[in-house]
Design an enzyme around this catalytic site. Structure first.
Site, mmCIF file in Angstrom:
data_model
loop_
_atom_site.group_PDB
_atom_site.id
_atom_site.type_symbol
_atom_site.label_atom_id
_atom_site.label_comp_id
_atom_site.label_asym_id
_atom_site.label_seq_id
_atom_site.Cartn_x
_atom_site.Cartn_y
_atom_site.Cartn_z
ATOM 1 N N GLY A 294 0.835 -1.196 0.000
ATOM 2 C CA GLY A 294 0.000 0.000 0.000
ATOM 3 C C GLY A 294 0.869 1.244 0.000
ATOM 4 O O GLY A 294 2.010 1.219 0.470
ATOM 5 N N HIS B 74 -2.628 7.863 6.549
ATOM 6 C CA HIS B 74 -1.590 8.701 5.941
ATOM 7 C C HIS B 74 -2.176 10.002 5.377
ATOM 8 O O HIS B 74 -1.494 11.024 5.332
ATOM 9 C CB HIS B 74 -0.905 7.964 4.785
ATOM 10 C CG HIS B 74 0.208 7.040 5.207
ATOM 11 N ND1 HIS B 74 1.350 7.490 5.811
ATOM 12 C CD2 HIS B 74 0.356 5.701 5.076
ATOM 13 C CE1 HIS B 74 2.159 6.459 6.038
ATOM 14 N NE2 HIS B 74 1.579 5.353 5.603
ATOM 15 N N CYS C 275 5.713 0.091 7.375
ATOM 16 C CA CYS C 275 5.370 1.246 6.545
ATOM 17 C C CYS C 275 6.587 1.603 5.709
ATOM 18 O O CYS C 275 7.706 1.654 6.236
ATOM 19 C CB CYS C 275 4.975 2.417 7.440
ATOM 20 S SG CYS C 275 4.519 3.886 6.519
ATOM 21 N N LEU C 276 6.372 1.872 4.426
ATOM 22 C CA LEU C 276 7.493 2.206 3.550
ATOM 23 C C LEU C 276 8.177 3.511 3.993
ATOM 24 O O LEU C 276 9.327 3.745 3.643
ATOM 25 C CB LEU C 276 7.019 2.332 2.097
ATOM 26 C CG LEU C 276 6.525 1.018 1.458
ATOM 27 C CD1 LEU C 276 5.938 1.297 0.079
ATOM 28 C CD2 LEU C 276 7.645 -0.009 1.382
ATOM 29 N N HIS D 133 -4.628 1.748 7.568
ATOM 30 C CA HIS D 133 -3.247 2.257 7.599
ATOM 31 C C HIS D 133 -3.043 3.333 6.523
ATOM 32 O O HIS D 133 -2.511 4.409 6.796
ATOM 33 C CB HIS D 133 -2.284 1.075 7.401
ATOM 34 C CG HIS D 133 -0.845 1.448 7.343
ATOM 35 N ND1 HIS D 133 0.084 0.993 8.255
ATOM 36 C CD2 HIS D 133 -0.147 2.221 6.467
ATOM 37 C CE1 HIS D 133 1.270 1.496 7.954
ATOM 38 N NE2 HIS D 133 1.159 2.235 6.871
ATOM 39 N N GLU D 134 -3.486 3.039 5.301
ATOM 40 C CA GLU D 134 -3.259 3.986 4.194
ATOM 41 C C GLU D 134 -4.094 5.252 4.354
ATOM 42 O O GLU D 134 -3.624 6.346 4.073
ATOM 43 C CB GLU D 134 -3.543 3.320 2.845
ATOM 44 C CG GLU D 134 -2.656 2.118 2.507
ATOM 45 C CD GLU D 134 -1.172 2.376 2.707
ATOM 46 O OE1 GLU D 134 -0.715 3.523 2.536
ATOM 47 O OE2 GLU D 134 -0.463 1.430 3.077
ATOM 48 N N GLN E 227 3.114 10.052 0.962
ATOM 49 C CA GLN E 227 4.399 9.354 1.113
ATOM 50 C C GLN E 227 5.372 9.662 -0.022
ATOM 51 O O GLN E 227 6.561 9.377 0.089
ATOM 52 C CB GLN E 227 4.189 7.837 1.204
ATOM 53 C CG GLN E 227 3.464 7.414 2.475
ATOM 54 C CD GLN E 227 3.310 5.915 2.532
ATOM 55 O OE1 GLN E 227 2.353 5.374 2.008
ATOM 56 N NE2 GLN E 227 4.277 5.236 3.150
#
Ligand code: NI
Length: 170
Positions: free
Chosen positions: A46, A140, A94-95, A136-137, A51
């Site tokens: 995701g 952001h 998380c990236l 989660h996404e 991000q």
């Protein structure tokens, strides 16, 4: 189509509130494609636009199992309409917070409404990994990171690690 650099802690843009998307034009379609390219390259399941420094309300995901055909999902202006009362604890990463994984408790199921790339409004019930990934996404888009759900001690340890790395890099 292009891979974009992924912002990591402590980049302030990860804490910004993203703006609603008014119109699905070529720029938004190109952004969605860049986000998918960036996510697949990472690799991740995701990615949210902030991000990569784009403060628009759009997220991409793909929860297809390893080896299966790709199953990209693009959500524009997504909103969670309902959460289940029952919760589940899963390990998240998380990236933007690379190489760390922590357990987080969240509602097990959600109902989400979003606009897809064709402009159609979609309402979808999600459970399991998809439900967690959606939460989660979408966080952001409001500048919320999964480490915000950890104890203060754990969160501070993560923040310090990245602040130290950032200082060393400059
Ligand atoms: Ni993330």
């Amino acid at each position: 189509m292009a891979k974009r650099p992924i912002l990591t802690l402590p980049d302030e843009r990860l804490r910004a509130i993203a703006e609603p998307i008014e119109k699905i034009d070529d720029a938004i379609k190109a952004l969605a494609q860049d986000m998918l390219d960036t996510m697949y390259d990472a690799p991740g399941i995701g990615l949210a636009a902030p991000q990569i420094g784009e403060l628009h309300r759009i997220v991409v995901m793909d929860l297809a199992p390893d080896g299966a055909a790709r199953d990209p999902i693009v959500m524009i202006n997504p909103e969670i309409l309902a959460y289940s009362d029952d919760t589940v604890t899963t390990e998240e990463g998380c990236l933007s917070i690379p190489e760390l994984y922590y357990e987080v408790e969240r509602p097990a199921e959600v109902t989400v409404r979003y606009t897809d790339l064709t402009g159609e409004v979609v309402e979808r019930h999600a459970e399991d990994r998809l439900a967690i990934c959606i939460q989660h996404e979408l966080d952001h888009l409001d500048g919320v990171l999964y480490i915000d759900y950890l104890s203060r001690l754990k969160r501070d340890r993560v923040l310090k690690k990245f602040q130290k790395q950032a200082r060393r890099a400059t």
